[in-house]
Design a protein around this motif. Structure first.
Motif, PDB file in Angstrom:
ATOM      1  N   GLU A 426       0.834  -1.189   0.000  1.00 55.18           N
ATOM      2  CA  GLU A 426       0.000   0.000   0.000  1.00 55.18           C
ATOM      3  C   GLU A 426       0.875   1.248   0.000  1.00 55.18           C
ATOM      4  O   GLU A 426       1.855   1.341   0.749  1.00 55.18           O
ATOM      5  CB  GLU A 426      -0.932   0.024   1.212  1.00 55.18           C
ATOM      6  N   THR A 428       1.579   4.755   1.061  1.00 57.38           N
ATOM      7  CA  THR A 428       1.158   5.644   2.156  1.00 57.38           C
ATOM      8  C   THR A 428       1.612   7.081   1.953  1.00 57.38           C
ATOM      9  O   THR A 428       1.127   7.985   2.637  1.00 57.38           O
ATOM     10  CB  THR A 428       1.710   5.132   3.491  1.00 57.38           C
ATOM     11  N   GLU A 430       4.605   8.018   2.658  1.00 56.52           N
ATOM     12  CA  GLU A 430       5.693   8.270   3.610  1.00 56.52           C
ATOM     13  C   GLU A 430       7.045   7.892   3.025  1.00 56.52           C
ATOM     14  O   GLU A 430       7.971   8.704   3.009  1.00 56.52           O
ATOM     15  CB  GLU A 430       5.431   7.504   4.909  1.00 56.52           C
TER      16      GLU A 430
END
Length: 440
Positions: A426, A428, A430
């Protein structure tokens, strides 16, 4: 397995079905009935209002990095792509400095992108005067094809090809089994059109007439017939060209065609004076033209829908004067393509499977990325979790693009991206883990 996604609604080659999708090593390894017994390290249960789509493929993105990264940049462009359900982009060769017109420039661009991309990124090469001898070396270095202009590109470092240069470029791309992607507007016809100054959108529209597009496309098709080269018409806005494109394809000309969400969403009649956020080239045209483009999609004459994300700083849009002659031409929309197209498609009776074909499968086929843009065993585990019935109003301040400029600001759209997955992980926002792609 590493991951199993259980989805009551999945878009596959069979259409919309209920399936459990298993992932191992970044690839799809199982597509089974929803209640099949599949064990995995992680199991995700999608809700009834969510649809599992393949990650979208956007083959027309101007990242502008390096050199003009204040316009966008790899971090922001790819974060915006992921937020919009796009898992693969192909970056255009111009607006970056240097433009991607030789292997050395490609190396500079790849170095600039390394470790900074949230989705997978490939690169187009550029075909400009004085650099056509570099096309074979760029092809070997892994670009997906070559972009050219037939009129001024907007930046001096990426000049257009004249008719002799286009012919030479097409002969070369045919010899190396590549493709020429063409910004098709005729420079002489544009020069004869009225020059635009001031804030009247109608004046801008007259300065980029349909005839300029139609003449250029006819010339490209003639040269493609003569050389046998594979050609792709970028950002089609003139519906007048659809019959000749269909005829050329019937005659065996190797031509594909794209259009963009803004040509399928907006109409000239509703663009107010001074609204330079709507300026793009070729321009957004009239309502009747928009409906004919939709028919071209339904008939298969237009192959795919891609963003032509061409951002800039707010100052370059000249909101202070609203002057269409001075403003930079380009629509910023990378994050919004899926809901923009779905909003219009559903109103015309199209299904999500159609949108997936236009925005995932066909762009993947165009670029040769056969492991992208589809949910099937062996494909990359790239997914978009989409809530098609949830609505929102676009707020540029909440988009991941670098600059808060978009023609879609304040527009209500249907469909919200709730999650994006790249090779089974996934995204994110970040830690970037996208890869830099080369031609298969």
């Amino acid at each position: 397995m590493d991951l199993v996604l259980r989805a009551p609604r999945v878009i596959t080659a069979e259409g919309e079905v209920s399936r459990a999708v298993g992932v191992s090593g970044g690839r799809i390894t199982a597509i089974e009935p929803l209640d099949a017994v599949l064990s995995a390290d992680r199991v995700i249960e999608l809700s009834e209002d969510e649809v599992l789509l393949p990650g979208l493929v956007d083959s027309h993105v101007h990242v502008n990095d390096p050199g003009r990264s204040e316009w966008e940049g790899f971090e922001t462009a790819t974060a915006a792509a992921a937020a919009g359900g796009v898992t693969t982009i192909v970056d255009m060769p111009l607006n970056s400095l240097p433009p991607t017109v030789d292997p050395e420039a490609l190396a500079v661009k790849r170095k600039s992108a390394e470790g900074r991309v949230h989705v997978d990124v490939g690169f187009w090469g550029g075909a400009i005067p004085g650099k056509l001898d570099q096309l074979p070396a760029l092809h070997e270095a892994g670009v997906f094809g070559f972009k050219c202009f037939l009129l001024h590109s907007g930046v001096d470092e990426f000049p257009p090809l004249d008719p002799a240069g286009l012919a030479e470029g097409l002969r070369t791309v045919n010899e190396i089994d590549s493709m020429m992607i063409v910004h098709a507007e005729d420079s002489d016809e544009i020069a004869r059109a009225p020059e635009v100054t001031g804030g009247h959108y109608a004046d801008f529209l007259r300065s980029r007439p349909r005839g300029a597009e139609n003449l250029a496309i006819a010339h490209v098709l003639d040269e493609a017939r003569r050389t046998g080269a594979r050609v792709h018409i970028l950002h089609l806005s003139s519906s007048d060209a659809l019959p000749m494109l269909a005829e050329a394809r019937r005659d065996g000309v190797r031509v594909t065609v794209e259009t963009c969400p803004h040509y399928l969403s907006f109409i000239a009649e509703e663009i107010v004076d001074g609204a330079t956020q709507f300026k793009c080239c070729p321009p957004i045209r009239e309502a009747e033209n928009r409906e004919l483009l939709w028919r071209g999609l339904a008939d298969g004459v237009i192959d795919c829908v891609v963003s032509d994300h061409s951002p800039c700083t707010p100052e370059l849009k000249r909101f202070d004067s609203g002057d269409f002659g001075e403003a930079w031409g380009g629509i910023s929309s990378l994050q919004l393509g899926l809901p923009a197209v779905w909003t219009q498609a559903r109103a015309r009776g199209h299904a999500l499977a159609d949108v997936v074909r236009w925005m995932a499968l066909r762009p993947a086929e165009l670029t040769g990325l056969r492991h992208k843009g589809r949910i099937e065993v062996g494909a990359d585990a790239d997914f978009c979790v989409f809530a098609p019935d949830e609505a929102f109003v676009v707020d540029v301040a909440k988009l991941r693009h670098r600059n808060p400029v978009s023609a879609y600001h304040g527009r209500p759209l249907a469909g919200v991206v709730r999650g994006t997955w790249l090779r089974g992980r996934e995204i994110t926002g970040e830690q970037p883990f996208g890869e830099l792609l080369t031609r298969p």
